[in-house]
Design an enzyme around this catalytic site. Structure first.
Site, mmCIF file in Angstrom:
data_model
loop_
_atom_site.group_PDB
_atom_site.id
_atom_site.type_symbol
_atom_site.label_atom_id
_atom_site.label_comp_id
_atom_site.label_asym_id
_atom_site.label_seq_id
_atom_site.Cartn_x
_atom_site.Cartn_y
_atom_site.Cartn_z
ATOM 1 N N HIS A 22 -15.275 1.391 -1.447
ATOM 2 C CA HIS A 22 -14.172 0.665 -1.060
ATOM 3 C C HIS A 22 -13.067 1.475 -0.114
ATOM 4 C CE1 HIS A 22 -15.214 -2.615 -4.243
ATOM 5 N NE2 HIS A 22 -16.080 -2.596 -3.074
ATOM 6 N N VAL B 148 -10.260 3.443 -4.864
ATOM 7 C CA VAL B 148 -9.717 3.995 -3.504
ATOM 8 C C VAL B 148 -8.683 5.050 -3.730
ATOM 9 C CG1 VAL B 148 -9.882 1.732 -2.272
ATOM 10 C CG2 VAL B 148 -7.713 2.156 -3.511
ATOM 11 N N TYR C 288 0.719 -1.042 0.013
ATOM 12 C CA TYR C 288 0.066 0.069 0.170
ATOM 13 C C TYR C 288 0.871 1.159 0.112
ATOM 14 C CZ TYR C 288 -4.355 -2.265 0.116
ATOM 15 O OH TYR C 288 -5.424 -3.225 -0.216
ATOM 16 N N CYS D 43 -6.998 1.843 12.627
ATOM 17 C CA CYS D 43 -6.168 0.885 13.439
ATOM 18 C C CYS D 43 -6.906 -0.534 13.011
ATOM 19 C CB CYS D 43 -6.562 0.986 14.778
ATOM 20 S SG CYS D 43 -6.015 -0.541 15.869
ATOM 21 N N GLY E 295 -15.623 1.156 -16.664
ATOM 22 C CA GLY E 295 -14.489 0.762 -16.129
ATOM 23 C C GLY E 295 -14.347 -0.121 -15.266
ATOM 24 N N THR E 296 -15.436 -1.059 -14.892
ATOM 25 C CA THR E 296 -15.502 -2.013 -13.947
ATOM 26 C C THR E 296 -15.656 -3.530 -14.434
ATOM 27 O OG1 THR E 296 -16.601 -2.629 -11.909
ATOM 28 C CG2 THR E 296 -17.997 -1.456 -13.363
ATOM 29 N N SER E 297 -15.075 -4.308 -13.923
ATOM 30 C CA SER E 297 -15.363 -5.676 -14.364
ATOM 31 C C SER E 297 -16.765 -6.169 -14.082
ATOM 32 C CB SER E 297 -14.205 -6.726 -13.720
ATOM 33 O OG SER E 297 -14.104 -6.808 -12.514
HETATM 34 C C1 BJW Z 1 -11.342 0.010 -18.894
HETATM 35 C C2 BJW Z 1 -10.063 0.621 -19.260
HETATM 36 C C3 BJW Z 1 -10.355 1.946 -19.840
HETATM 37 C C4 BJW Z 1 -9.607 -1.021 -18.642
HETATM 38 N N1 BJW Z 1 -11.535 2.395 -19.858
HETATM 39 N N2 BJW Z 1 -12.574 0.513 -18.894
HETATM 40 C C5 BJW Z 1 -21.174 -12.709 -4.148
HETATM 41 C C6 BJW Z 1 -20.747 -13.735 -5.236
HETATM 42 C C7 BJW Z 1 -19.564 -13.973 -5.265
HETATM 43 C C8 BJW Z 1 -18.641 -13.615 -4.406
HETATM 44 C C9 BJW Z 1 -19.100 -12.666 -3.204
HETATM 45 C C10 BJW Z 1 -20.389 -12.075 -3.397
HETATM 46 N N3 BJW Z 1 -20.909 -11.525 -2.346
HETATM 47 C C11 BJW Z 1 -19.497 -11.349 -1.758
HETATM 48 C C12 BJW Z 1 -18.437 -12.038 -2.345
HETATM 49 C C13 BJW Z 1 -17.067 -11.968 -1.859
HETATM 50 C C14 BJW Z 1 -16.217 -11.013 -2.481
HETATM 51 C C15 BJW Z 1 -16.380 -11.059 -3.872
HETATM 52 O O1 BJW Z 1 -17.147 -10.053 -4.552
HETATM 53 N N4 BJW Z 1 -15.505 -11.860 -4.644
HETATM 54 C C16 BJW Z 1 -15.559 -12.080 -6.123
HETATM 55 C C17 BJW Z 1 -14.374 -11.607 -6.829
HETATM 56 C C18 BJW Z 1 -15.971 -13.349 -6.428
HETATM 57 N N5 BJW Z 1 -16.804 -9.652 -1.864
HETATM 58 C C19 BJW Z 1 -16.251 -9.205 -0.585
HETATM 59 O O2 BJW Z 1 -15.401 -9.883 -0.170
HETATM 60 C C20 BJW Z 1 -16.894 -8.082 -0.193
HETATM 61 N N6 BJW Z 1 -17.301 -8.019 1.133
HETATM 62 C C21 BJW Z 1 -18.447 -8.737 1.713
HETATM 63 O O3 BJW Z 1 -19.223 -9.407 0.665
HETATM 64 O O4 BJW Z 1 -18.377 -8.799 2.893
HETATM 65 C C22 BJW Z 1 -19.484 -9.763 3.314
HETATM 66 C C23 BJW Z 1 -19.427 -9.243 4.646
HETATM 67 C C24 BJW Z 1 -20.670 -8.671 5.320
HETATM 68 C C25 BJW Z 1 -20.843 -8.438 6.675
HETATM 69 C C26 BJW Z 1 -19.762 -8.519 7.379
HETATM 70 C C27 BJW Z 1 -18.517 -8.978 6.824
HETATM 71 C C28 BJW Z 1 -18.517 -9.389 5.455
HETATM 72 C C29 BJW Z 1 -15.782 -6.872 -0.065
HETATM 73 C C30 BJW Z 1 -14.982 -6.520 -1.463
HETATM 74 C C31 BJW Z 1 -13.917 -5.510 -1.411
HETATM 75 C C32 BJW Z 1 -13.328 -5.119 -2.531
HETATM 76 N N7 BJW Z 1 -11.989 -4.613 -2.408
HETATM 77 C C33 BJW Z 1 -11.147 -4.243 -3.486
HETATM 78 C C34 BJW Z 1 -9.742 -3.788 -2.859
HETATM 79 C C35 BJW Z 1 -9.806 -2.454 -2.400
HETATM 80 C C36 BJW Z 1 -8.538 -2.054 -1.518
HETATM 81 C C37 BJW Z 1 -7.317 -1.825 -2.685
HETATM 82 O O5 BJW Z 1 -7.265 -1.399 -4.131
HETATM 83 O O6 BJW Z 1 -6.315 -2.544 -2.489
HETATM 84 O O7 BJW Z 1 -11.624 -3.281 -4.159
HETATM 85 S S1 BJW Z 1 -10.978 -5.807 -4.617
HETATM 86 C C38 BJW Z 1 -10.802 -4.831 -5.915
HETATM 87 O O8 BJW Z 1 -12.156 -5.062 -6.688
HETATM 88 C C39 BJW Z 1 -11.067 -3.304 -5.615
HETATM 89 C C40 BJW Z 1 -11.943 -2.686 -6.662
HETATM 90 O O9 BJW Z 1 -12.687 -1.741 -6.104
HETATM 91 C C41 BJW Z 1 -13.120 -3.882 -6.959
HETATM 92 C C42 BJW Z 1 -13.571 -3.786 -8.241
HETATM 93 O O10 BJW Z 1 -12.718 -3.817 -9.369
HETATM 94 P P1 BJW Z 1 -13.022 -3.098 -10.568
HETATM 95 O O11 BJW Z 1 -13.115 -1.580 -10.153
HETATM 96 O O12 BJW Z 1 -14.243 -3.741 -11.418
HETATM 97 O O13 BJW Z 1 -11.513 -3.327 -11.369
HETATM 98 P P2 BJW Z 1 -11.145 -4.565 -12.258
HETATM 99 O O14 BJW Z 1 -9.741 -4.498 -12.240
HETATM 100 O O15 BJW Z 1 -11.867 -5.892 -11.759
HETATM 101 O O16 BJW Z 1 -11.711 -4.270 -13.680
HETATM 102 C C43 BJW Z 1 -11.293 -3.328 -14.561
HETATM 103 C C44 BJW Z 1 -12.139 -2.996 -15.759
HETATM 104 O O17 BJW Z 1 -11.907 -1.826 -16.494
HETATM 105 C C45 BJW Z 1 -12.105 -4.250 -16.570
HETATM 106 O O18 BJW Z 1 -13.459 -4.567 -16.850
HETATM 107 C C46 BJW Z 1 -11.493 -3.552 -17.890
HETATM 108 O O19 BJW Z 1 -11.771 -4.073 -19.324
HETATM 109 C C47 BJW Z 1 -11.991 -2.180 -17.883
HETATM 110 N N8 BJW Z 1 -10.981 -1.264 -18.323
HETATM 111 N N9 BJW Z 1 -9.027 -0.169 -19.095
HETATM 112 C C48 BJW Z 1 -12.813 1.745 -19.556
HETATM 113 N N10 BJW Z 1 -9.436 2.662 -20.400
HETATM 114 ZN ZN ZN Z 2 -6.273 0.531 18.141
#
Ligand code: BJW
Ligand code: ZN
Length: 244
Positions: A119, A103, A67, A127, A187-189
């Site tokens: 996120h 983020v 990070y 903490c 721009g999200t998967s």
């Molecule tokens: C362009 C481009 C250009 C390129 N122009 N486009 C239901 C089903 C299955 C699984 C789950 C479910 N519900 C929950 C889950 C589990 C899990 C999950 O979703 N897993 C899947 C991967 C299967 N989810 C969680 O764990 C979540 N929490 C949860 O469910 O908690 C339950 C709970 C309840 C109560 C108490 C306790 C728990 C939390 C998810 C947190 C995600 N965090 C991250 C990291 C953030 C910190 C960091 O950055 O380090 O967030 S993961 C990562 O993915 C990040 C992003 O915000 C997020 C989304 O990704 P994003 O933005 O879509 O990016 P990419 O890379 O995936 O895609 C990029 C896209 O851009 C592509 O399509 C390209 O084609 C495109 N692109 N260039 C336009 N120029």
């Molecule tokens: Zn503390």
């Protein structure tokens, strides 16, 4: 770039439009997306394996250093035409809401007044034990500081896999999606839940979903798909709607 005349008309007369963004919107600023392979020092690590509470519990220093490295990269990048076009749309649309999974702070730097961050932010700390907010630290500090209250370790205030989303931003995003006339998903998967439900919730409530992405996603079938890079498609859409 050609757009369906009905889309242009609908946007010109709409007020409740939700912009829903992911890492692809920042790609043209030079930030790798989450699913891109990492390079350099981090080439052997997958982001999916670092962004978890388990990874931090096992090896806090490695996760912290990742990070800190990302914070240094983020500090050097600037908004691209996609961020600027979204801010221009928001200025024109009476009830626009910007919901981001990102983020980074590029929407803020482009002038978006109040992005809803689902996120968290890489620039805030908390903490890992008691959750209290902790101050920003120099981005070259290689070990996480200790919490002044409980001695726990400092971590970035982002949402890791398996963690719940912050309730107030999540509720605000769902409320905006339910009321939206149009959702523009950019721009999200559309694979990370629950965030990926935002366009689905809006569609179920009757909104038009527009998707801007060069690649297909699991939500292609519920959306009007504009295939291309956000930095090209959004300024062209803005120009087509308002001649800007
Ligand atoms: C362009 C481009 C250009 C390129 N122009 N486009 C239901 C089903 C299955 C699984 C789950 C479910 N519900 C929950 C889950 C589990 C899990 C999950 O979703 N897993 C899947 C991967 C299967 N989810 C969680 O764990 C979540 N929490 C949860 O469910 O908690 C339950 C709970 C309840 C109560 C108490 C306790 C728990 C939390 C998810 C947190 C995600 N965090 C991250 C990291 C953030 C910190 C960091 O950055 O380090 O967030 S993961 C990562 O993915 C990040 C992003 O915000 C997020 C989304 O990704 P994003 O933005 O879509 O990016 P990419 O890379 O995936 O895609 C990029 C896209 O851009 C592509 O399509 C390209 O084609 C495109 N692109 N260039 C336009 N120029
Ligand atoms: Zn503390």
């Amino acid at each position: 770039m050609e757009f369906a005349p009905a889309l242009i008309e609908q946007l010109r007369h709409a007020s409740r439009v939700v912009f829903f963004t992911g890492a692809g919107v920042s790609a043209e600023s030079g930030l790798p997306t989450f699913r891109d392979a990492q390079t350099g020092l981090w080439a052997n690590y997958k982001p999916q394996d670092l962004a978890t509470p388990e990874a931090f519990a096992r090896d806090p220093q490695t996760v912290w250093r990742w990070y800190q490295w990302r914070r240094r990269v983020h500090a050097d990048v600037t908004p691209n035409p996609a961020h600027h076009a979204i801010a221009a749309f928001e200025a024109r649309l009476p009830e626009a809401v910007l919901v981001t999974q990102n983020v980074d702070r590029l929407h803020e730097l482009a002038g978006s007044p109040a992005p809803i961050h689902l996120h968290g932010s890489v620039f805030r700390n908390k903490c890992a034990s008691c959750g209290i907010e902790m101050p920003e630290v120099p981005h070259d500090l290689e070990t996480p500081p200790a919490c002044p209250d409980c001695g726990g370790l400092c971590r970035p205030d982002v949402v890791w896999f398996g963690e719940g989303l912050p309730p107030a931003p999540w509720q605000a995003a769902v409320d905006a999606a339910v009321k939206a006339e149009v959702v523009i998903s950019i721009g999200t998967s559309a694979t990370v839940h629950p965030a990926a439900r935002i366009p689905l919730v809006a569609r179920e409530a009757g909104a038009l979903v527009v998707q801007v992405n060069p690649e297909p996603t699991p939500q292609d079938k519920i959306a009007l798909n504009l295939r291309g890079k956000a930095g090209a498609v959004l300024p062209a859409l803005l120009a087509a709607v308002w001649g800007e």
